[in-house]
Design an enzyme around this catalytic site. Structure first.
Site, PDB file in Angstrom:
ATOM      1  N   HIS A 146      41.538  44.940  45.966  1.00 36.93           N
ATOM      2  CA  HIS A 146      42.186  44.463  47.183  1.00 36.93           C
ATOM      3  C   HIS A 146      43.330  45.406  47.551  1.00 36.93           C
ATOM      4  CE1 HIS A 146      40.620  40.405  45.674  1.00 36.93           C
ATOM      5  NE2 HIS A 146      39.968  40.660  46.792  1.00 36.93           N
ATOM      6  N   GLY A 147      43.555  45.572  48.854  1.00 41.94           N
ATOM      7  CA  GLY A 147      44.633  46.451  49.309  1.00 41.94           C
ATOM      8  C   GLY A 147      44.138  47.882  49.449  1.00 41.94           C
TER       9      GLY A 147
ATOM     10  N   THR B 261      38.559  47.637  52.358  1.00 43.28           N
ATOM     11  CA  THR B 261      39.452  48.589  53.016  1.00 43.28           C
ATOM     12  C   THR B 261      39.606  49.854  52.180  1.00 43.28           C
ATOM     13  OG1 THR B 261      40.712  46.882  54.169  1.00 43.28           O
ATOM     14  CG2 THR B 261      41.819  48.985  53.818  1.00 43.28           C
TER      15      THR B 261
ATOM     16  N   SER C 185      40.421  43.139  55.099  1.00 40.14           N
ATOM     17  CA  SER C 185      41.646  42.412  55.406  1.00 40.14           C
ATOM     18  C   SER C 185      42.829  43.359  55.607  1.00 40.14           C
ATOM     19  CB  SER C 185      41.964  41.400  54.297  1.00 40.14           C
ATOM     20  OG  SER C 185      43.194  40.766  54.522  1.00 40.14           O
ATOM     21  N   THR C 186      43.114  44.189  54.597  1.00 39.12           N
ATOM     22  CA  THR C 186      44.293  45.069  54.653  1.00 39.12           C
ATOM     23  C   THR C 186      44.248  45.992  55.860  1.00 39.12           C
ATOM     24  OG1 THR C 186      44.464  44.990  52.243  1.00 39.12           O
ATOM     25  CG2 THR C 186      45.645  46.762  53.366  1.00 39.12           C
TER      26      THR C 186
ATOM     27  N   ASP D 224      38.270  30.425  44.145  1.00 35.98           N
ATOM     28  CA  ASP D 224      38.556  31.575  43.291  1.00 35.98           C
ATOM     29  C   ASP D 224      39.257  31.068  42.030  1.00 35.98           C
ATOM     30  OD1 ASP D 224      39.306  33.839  41.988  1.00 35.98           O
ATOM     31  OD2 ASP D 224      40.422  34.729  43.653  1.00 35.98           O
TER      32      ASP D 224
ATOM     33  N   ASP E 103      38.564  32.135  52.637  1.00 33.76           N
ATOM     34  CA  ASP E 103      38.601  33.191  51.626  1.00 33.76           C
ATOM     35  C   ASP E 103      39.378  32.684  50.411  1.00 33.76           C
ATOM     36  OD1 ASP E 103      37.968  35.748  50.709  1.00 33.76           O
ATOM     37  OD2 ASP E 103      39.696  36.690  51.655  1.00 33.76           O
ATOM     38  N   HIS E 104      39.474  33.505  49.359  1.00 34.56           N
ATOM     39  CA  HIS E 104      40.131  33.153  48.090  1.00 34.56           C
ATOM     40  C   HIS E 104      41.015  31.904  48.170  1.00 34.56           C
ATOM     41  CE1 HIS E 104      39.195  36.996  46.085  1.00 34.56           C
ATOM     42  NE2 HIS E 104      39.353  37.523  47.281  1.00 34.56           N
TER      43      HIS E 104
ATOM     44  N   GLU F 256      33.818  33.230  42.510  1.00 37.25           N
ATOM     45  CA  GLU F 256      34.095  34.546  41.942  1.00 37.25           C
ATOM     46  C   GLU F 256      34.102  34.508  40.419  1.00 37.25           C
ATOM     47  OE1 GLU F 256      37.832  37.710  42.010  1.00 37.25           O
ATOM     48  OE2 GLU F 256      37.258  36.703  43.865  1.00 37.25           O
TER      49      GLU F 256
END
Length: 295
Positions: A180-181, A211, A232-233, A104, A82-83, A134
């Site tokens: 994200h988050g 998420t 992920s989160t 990224d 990932d990133h 990205e």
């Protein structure tokens, strides 16, 4: 079965109206849980690793976890980076056994982002692995990367076409209003932009910031070409809270294996829920048949 390349998998997902769930593994237990959840649903799955996780463990350890559970499973499993902004780490992953890598460079201007991504294209070709890149900046927190809302930049479809035409990507990560988050308010996802980008590029889209999105949002995004959805989160919270919950209910139990199993079961249930939600159930046989036809 052996680990698979992400490119044909996401093309199959996009062409058949489902998305492959991509989870950021934490340890061997979460790796096993995501593959077992996929196996029970007869679905493919993407095991993702952050740069931070690789730095904490090692390339060798992580590859051994994923290969161990994948080789004993009949469903397709991808090991994806990932990133990542570190070209040396990206190449080491490709060399060590990852079957997909992500650069990224979205924080840079278009031409600089493209130039760096083309260097990773060479790495992907050298090792025969899939590639994600990205364009546009997705707000929120991803490991140690922070993008404020004021700095986020939605992806322009024309720029997306130029970018994807130059790179032949397995997955295209772009900014369409997700973050994200955990979301602090109601996310405003630009579905018209998702559709326009997919129409312009013809490249399977990776939807980051999964998420906290609603079932309706997932369904609309997948119908418009999102073929990979990152979670992920949510996993981080279940990973920690499942242990806390077990300890509250069993304060005198100090048998580690029971605690570990409670965590494993909670994580597996989370994975299964998202795989089902993204339409992955029973898609593995058709994908594997398509691989045999093109072999």
């Amino acid at each position: 079965m052996p680990l698979v390349n992400m490119k044909p998998l996401l093309r199959h997902a996009m062409d058949n109206g489902y998305a492959v769930a991509a989870f950021n593994l934490v340890d061997y237990g979460t790796t096993k849980a995501m593959v077992k959840a996929a196996e029970e649903l007869n679905a493919p799955v993407i095991c993702q690793t952050s740069a931070k996780t690789i730095q904490y463990f090692s390339h060798r350890e992580i590859v051994s976890w994923v290969r161990t559970v994948a080789e004993e499973s009949p469903v397709p499993v991808v090991l994806h980076l990932d990133h990542c902004k570190d070209l040396a780490m990206i190449e080491e992953c490709a060399r060590s056994g990852w079957t997909s890598i992500m650069i990224d460079a979205s924080e840079y201007p278009f031409e600089e982002n493209l130039a760096m991504s083309l260097r990773v294209r060479d790495i992907a070709d050298r090792y025969g692995v899939g590639m994600e890149a990205e364009l546009g900046q997705i707000m929120g927190v991803e490991d140690d990367m922070v993008v404020d809302e004021a700095d986020s930049v939605l992806t322009d479809p024309d720029d997306a076409r130029r970018f994807c035409d130059a790179l032949d990507l397995s997955a295209f990560a772009c900014a369409v209003g997700t973050a994200h988050g955990f979301y602090k308010g109601e996310p405003v996802v630009d579905f018209d932009r998702i559709e326009a980008i997919n129409r312009a590029t013809g490249t399977p889209m990776a939807l980051h910031g999964g998420t906290g999105l609603s079932d309706e949002t997932f369904a609309k995004a997948i119908a418009r070409g999102a073929a990979k959805v990152n979670i992920s989160t949510n996993l981080k919270h279940v990973f920690v809270e499942s242990v806390e919950d077990y300890r509250r209910k069993n304060p005198d139990d100090y048998e580690p294996l029971r605690v570990i199993d409670a965590q494993y079961q909670a994580c597996k249930a989370l994975f299964a829920g998202f795989i089902e939600k993204f339409g992955g159930r029973d898609t593995a046989p058709a994908f594997l048949a398509s691989l045999r036809e093109t072999a």
